[in-house]
Design a protein around this motif. Structure first.
Motif, PDB file in Angstrom:
ATOM      1  N   PHE A  95       0.808  -1.222   0.000  1.00  0.00           N
ATOM      2  CA  PHE A  95       0.000   0.000   0.000  1.00  0.00           C
ATOM      3  C   PHE A  95       0.843   1.275   0.000  1.00  0.00           C
ATOM      4  CE2 PHE A  95      -2.830  -3.257   1.618  1.00  0.00           C
ATOM      5  CZ  PHE A  95      -4.005  -2.985   0.936  1.00  0.00           C
ATOM      6  N   THR A  96       2.163   1.117  -0.062  1.00  0.00           N
ATOM      7  CA  THR A  96       3.043   2.280  -0.074  1.00  0.00           C
ATOM      8  C   THR A  96       2.768   3.121  -1.316  1.00  0.00           C
ATOM      9  OG1 THR A  96       4.757   1.064   1.118  1.00  0.00           O
ATOM     10  CG2 THR A  96       5.438   3.049  -0.054  1.00  0.00           C
ATOM     11  N   GLY A  97       2.537   4.407  -1.094  1.00  0.00           N
ATOM     12  CA  GLY A  97       2.208   5.310  -2.188  1.00  0.00           C
ATOM     13  C   GLY A  97       0.741   5.315  -2.558  1.00  0.00           C
ATOM     14  N   LEU A  98      -0.039   4.445  -1.946  1.00  0.00           N
ATOM     15  CA  LEU A  98      -1.470   4.342  -2.239  1.00  0.00           C
ATOM     16  C   LEU A  98      -2.313   4.780  -1.049  1.00  0.00           C
ATOM     17  CD1 LEU A  98      -3.645   3.338  -4.270  1.00  0.00           C
ATOM     18  CD2 LEU A  98      -3.406   1.060  -3.230  1.00  0.00           C
ATOM     19  N   ALA A  99      -1.990   4.266   0.129  1.00  0.00           N
ATOM     20  CA  ALA A  99      -2.708   4.648   1.348  1.00  0.00           C
ATOM     21  C   ALA A  99      -2.002   5.823   2.009  1.00  0.00           C
ATOM     22  CB  ALA A  99      -2.786   3.475   2.316  1.00  0.00           C
ATOM     23  N   SER A 100      -2.764   6.814   2.424  1.00  0.00           N
ATOM     24  CA  SER A 100      -2.193   8.002   3.053  1.00  0.00           C
ATOM     25  C   SER A 100      -1.971   7.810   4.543  1.00  0.00           C
ATOM     26  CB  SER A 100      -3.118   9.211   2.834  1.00  0.00           C
ATOM     27  OG  SER A 100      -3.288   9.467   1.461  1.00  0.00           O
ATOM     28  N   SER A 101      -2.842   7.002   5.163  1.00  0.00           N
ATOM     29  CA  SER A 101      -2.776   6.857   6.615  1.00  0.00           C
ATOM     30  C   SER A 101      -3.199   5.449   7.012  1.00  0.00           C
ATOM     31  CB  SER A 101      -3.689   7.878   7.292  1.00  0.00           C
ATOM     32  OG  SER A 101      -3.695   7.726   8.698  1.00  0.00           O
ATOM     33  N   VAL A 102      -2.622   4.971   8.117  1.00  0.00           N
ATOM     34  CA  VAL A 102      -2.992   3.673   8.684  1.00  0.00           C
ATOM     35  C   VAL A 102      -3.392   3.893  10.135  1.00  0.00           C
ATOM     36  CG1 VAL A 102      -2.222   1.350   9.275  1.00  0.00           C
ATOM     37  CG2 VAL A 102      -1.410   2.424   7.164  1.00  0.00           C
ATOM     38  N   ILE A 103      -4.599   3.444  10.459  1.00  0.00           N
ATOM     39  CA  ILE A 103      -5.083   3.536  11.827  1.00  0.00           C
ATOM     40  C   ILE A 103      -5.093   2.124  12.400  1.00  0.00           C
ATOM     41  CG2 ILE A 103      -7.004   4.203  13.307  1.00  0.00           C
ATOM     42  CD1 ILE A 103      -7.748   6.228  11.059  1.00  0.00           C
ATOM     43  N   ALA A 104      -4.258   1.885  13.383  1.00  0.00           N
ATOM     44  CA  ALA A 104      -4.052   0.543  13.925  1.00  0.00           C
ATOM     45  C   ALA A 104      -5.030   0.254  15.053  1.00  0.00           C
ATOM     46  CB  ALA A 104      -2.619   0.402  14.423  1.00  0.00           C
ATOM     47  N   VAL A 105      -5.551  -0.982  15.048  1.00  0.00           N
ATOM     48  CA  VAL A 105      -6.477  -1.406  16.101  1.00  0.00           C
ATOM     49  C   VAL A 105      -6.062  -2.774  16.634  1.00  0.00           C
ATOM     50  CG1 VAL A 105      -8.454  -0.109  15.231  1.00  0.00           C
ATOM     51  CG2 VAL A 105      -8.054  -2.434  14.400  1.00  0.00           C
ATOM     52  N   ASP A 106      -6.465  -3.039  17.852  1.00  0.00           N
ATOM     53  CA  ASP A 106      -6.286  -4.363  18.442  1.00  0.00           C
ATOM     54  C   ASP A 106      -7.419  -5.265  17.952  1.00  0.00           C
ATOM     55  OD1 ASP A 106      -5.238  -6.365  19.998  1.00  0.00           O
ATOM     56  OD2 ASP A 106      -6.188  -5.682  21.849  1.00  0.00           O
ATOM     57  N   ILE A 107      -7.228  -6.570  18.081  1.00  0.00           N
ATOM     58  CA  ILE A 107      -8.299  -7.527  17.775  1.00  0.00           C
ATOM     59  C   ILE A 107      -8.572  -8.293  19.063  1.00  0.00           C
ATOM     60  CG2 ILE A 107      -9.101  -9.335  16.215  1.00  0.00           C
ATOM     61  CD1 ILE A 107      -6.785  -8.645  14.353  1.00  0.00           C
ATOM     62  N   PRO A 108      -9.498  -7.830  19.881  1.00  0.00           N
ATOM     63  CA  PRO A 108      -9.746  -8.468  21.176  1.00  0.00           C
ATOM     64  C   PRO A 108     -10.021  -9.959  21.038  1.00  0.00           C
ATOM     65  CG  PRO A 108     -10.917  -6.385  21.029  1.00  0.00           C
ATOM     66  CD  PRO A 108     -10.361  -6.661  19.669  1.00  0.00           C
ATOM     67  N   SER A 168      -7.811 -12.229  20.286  1.00  0.00           N
ATOM     68  CA  SER A 168      -6.894 -12.876  19.353  1.00  0.00           C
ATOM     69  C   SER A 168      -5.466 -12.436  19.650  1.00  0.00           C
ATOM     70  CB  SER A 168      -7.257 -12.498  17.905  1.00  0.00           C
ATOM     71  OG  SER A 168      -8.546 -12.937  17.575  1.00  0.00           O
ATOM     72  N   PRO A 169      -4.474 -13.254  19.282  1.00  0.00           N
ATOM     73  CA  PRO A 169      -3.072 -12.871  19.497  1.00  0.00           C
ATOM     74  C   PRO A 169      -2.607 -11.858  18.443  1.00  0.00           C
ATOM     75  CG  PRO A 169      -3.173 -15.027  18.450  1.00  0.00           C
ATOM     76  CD  PRO A 169      -4.599 -14.625  18.736  1.00  0.00           C
ATOM     77  N   ALA A 170      -3.126 -10.647  18.566  1.00  0.00           N
ATOM     78  CA  ALA A 170      -2.901  -9.634  17.544  1.00  0.00           C
ATOM     79  C   ALA A 170      -1.563  -8.917  17.740  1.00  0.00           C
ATOM     80  CB  ALA A 170      -4.034  -8.617  17.561  1.00  0.00           C
ATOM     81  N   LEU A 171      -1.029  -8.417  16.652  1.00  0.00           N
ATOM     82  CA  LEU A 171       0.151  -7.565  16.713  1.00  0.00           C
ATOM     83  C   LEU A 171      -0.219  -6.262  17.417  1.00  0.00           C
ATOM     84  CD1 LEU A 171       3.126  -7.387  15.661  1.00  0.00           C
ATOM     85  CD2 LEU A 171       2.218  -6.169  13.675  1.00  0.00           C
ATOM     86  N   ALA A 172       0.677  -5.746  18.253  1.00  0.00           N
ATOM     87  CA  ALA A 172       0.393  -4.516  19.000  1.00  0.00           C
ATOM     88  C   ALA A 172       0.114  -3.367  18.038  1.00  0.00           C
ATOM     89  CB  ALA A 172       1.576  -4.161  19.893  1.00  0.00           C
ATOM     90  N   PRO A 173      -0.972  -2.616  18.248  1.00  0.00           N
ATOM     91  CA  PRO A 173      -1.272  -1.477  17.371  1.00  0.00           C
ATOM     92  C   PRO A 173      -0.109  -0.494  17.256  1.00  0.00           C
ATOM     93  CG  PRO A 173      -3.164  -1.968  18.751  1.00  0.00           C
ATOM     94  CD  PRO A 173      -2.043  -2.831  19.244  1.00  0.00           C
ATOM     95  N   GLU A 174       0.642  -0.314  18.337  1.00  0.00           N
ATOM     96  CA  GLU A 174       1.788   0.600  18.296  1.00  0.00           C
ATOM     97  C   GLU A 174       2.828   0.136  17.274  1.00  0.00           C
ATOM     98  OE1 GLU A 174       0.478  -0.712  21.004  1.00  0.00           O
ATOM     99  OE2 GLU A 174      -0.452   1.056  21.951  1.00  0.00           O
TER     100      GLU A 174
END
Length: 435
Positions: free
Chosen positions: A352-365, A367-373
């Protein structure tokens, strides 16, 4: 009497591993159940890294457009476990599901059995006791040692193979391809999607070992978009068809593999066309127009899309589809992303590089999700604006605000509402659809 949720919870305790590839346990249980997997209607086995579910959905739609019924087994589910098992073209009822799960538990007699093995045995048991014209069975993971690989199909389908589930399948693409080709059976035709050259060579070799005729998309048959239609081209036919109801150029490929398979089992050209236009497969480039989050975005006149793809190969197809939308109607693209910790989030975002302007990270309660940070940092390293949201509602509101702000250079400029894509995980997609 135990509830369905209680029985599903009990099944998770039978084996310490959520996934444990091997056939010994399920073969033992199936034998105790009277071998229901040997009493299936004509069955098609579908393996691959990406596109399994969509190809299965296309096949189901074509079979049903022919006036036939289909048993369907897929995973994972999005909102309700029942989604995994379709019994004669209808989602399995709670009472039937509870009945077959309890019988599996009784047959297993408390011995080790993974959750997926138990539910696969339950699906086969249900399929064996209800009439249907076909069974469409999707591999859970891999192929050779997947719990579904215990029956004799009339056709095998292998969708595009790439890297995923490295903790189980490793990082050797040829080895991954051999494992997925483990569903190939003696003299049973194989229909393969678009593959890398290395993968194609492996699949040819495995098919030759089994004297299984194999056909490849782009070589033995072709599928492509022409204006607002789809064309399927093989040596014996040239079909002018409706554009698939599932969006994205990768769905043209998936539809092409489904068409080749459907023709081989005797589905008419008319039913194939009807199936293409009526197919439904949630969380695959789904335009959300109803629900809590869709209402929020609709109030701002933006667009909201949902996709459960979670590996770099899926991200590439998703980014291509978003780029096509941008060509038709330019808007700021904002990603809302949650992804499991065992996935390659960096390579996912690379697409998505050059296509998406912003990424808003969320947790997935839950599930063993990657940290939003971590997702935020990965996005910023790729030149995107990174944010962390408290929850999905916060993320959608941030996406609306960010997109509107980025759409104008001056306060006096006209606002263009954003295009918002929620992506990275089927578990996240399920939470969106259940809201």
């Amino acid at each position: 009497m135990a509830s369905l949720d209680q029985v599903l919870a009990q099944l998770t305790a039978l084996h310490p591993k959520k996934i444990d590839l091997g056939l010994e346990r399920i073969e033992r249980v199936l034998k105790a159940l009277g071998n229901p997997h040997l009493r299936l209607p004509p069955a098609i086995h579908i393996a691959g890294t990406n596109g399994k579910g969509s190809t299965t959905a296309f096949l189901r739609a074509m079979v049903e457009a022919e006036g036939k019924t289909a048993h369907v087994y897929t995973s994972p589910h999005l909102v309700r476990f029942n989604e995994r098992i379709t019994l004669a073209s209808k989602e399995i009822s709670n009472s039937t599901l509870l009945n077959v799960l309890e019988r599996v538990m009784e047959a297993n007699a408390g011995q080790p059995l993974s959750f997926f093995e138990a539910t696969t045995a339950a699906a086969f048991l249900a399929f064996s006791e209800t009439h249907a014209d076909y069974a469409l069975i999707e591999v859970g993971l891999g192929g050779r040692y997947d719990a579904t690989n215990v029956f004799d199909p009339i056709a095998s389908v292998i969708t595009p193979i790439n890297y995923d589930h490295a903790e189980f399948l490793g990082r050797d693409l040829a080895k991954i391809a051999r494992e997925k080709a483990g569903i190939v059976k003696d003299n049973v035709p194989v229909f393969a999607g678009r593959q890398e050259d290395l993968v194609s060579a492996v699949l040819r070799n495995e098919a030759a070992k089994h004297r299984a005729p194999i056909q490849f998309l782009t070589e033995d048959f072709r599928a492509y978009r022409e204006q607002d239609r789809m064309v399927f081209d093989a040596d014996d036919v040239l079909m002018d068809l409706p554009k698939p109801a599932l969006i994205g150029s990768h769905q043209i490929d998936n539809a092409g593999v489904a068409i080749a398979t459907a023709r081989a089992i005797g589905i008419s050209d008319e039913a194939i066309g009807k199936g293409l236009s009526k197919v439904i497969w949630p969380a695959r480039l789904q335009s959300l127009t109803t629900g809590l989050y869709a209402d929020m975005v609709a109030d701002s006149n933006g667009e909201l899309w949902l996709d459960g793809g979670h590996n770099p190969h899926a991200a590439a197809a998703l980014a291509d589809a978003m780029a096509e939308l941008q060509d038709r109607s330019e808007r700021v693209l904002i990603l809302i992303m949650g992804i499991l910790g065992n996935k390659d989030a960096g390579k996912f975002l690379d697409k998505f590089t050059g296509l998406a302007s912003s990424v808003i990270a969320v947790d997935i309660p839950g599930s063993p999700a990657l940290a939003p940070e971590t997702i935020k940092e990965l996005a910023e390293n790729r030149g995107m604006i990174g944010q962390v949201a408290e929850n999905l509602t916060d993320a959608v509101q941030r996406a609306i605000n960010t997109g509107e702000a980025l759409s104008r250079e001056a306060v006096s400029d006209t606002i263009t509402p954003p295009r918002i894509l929620i992506c990275g995980s089927l578990y996240l997609a399920g939470q969106v659809l259940s809201a």
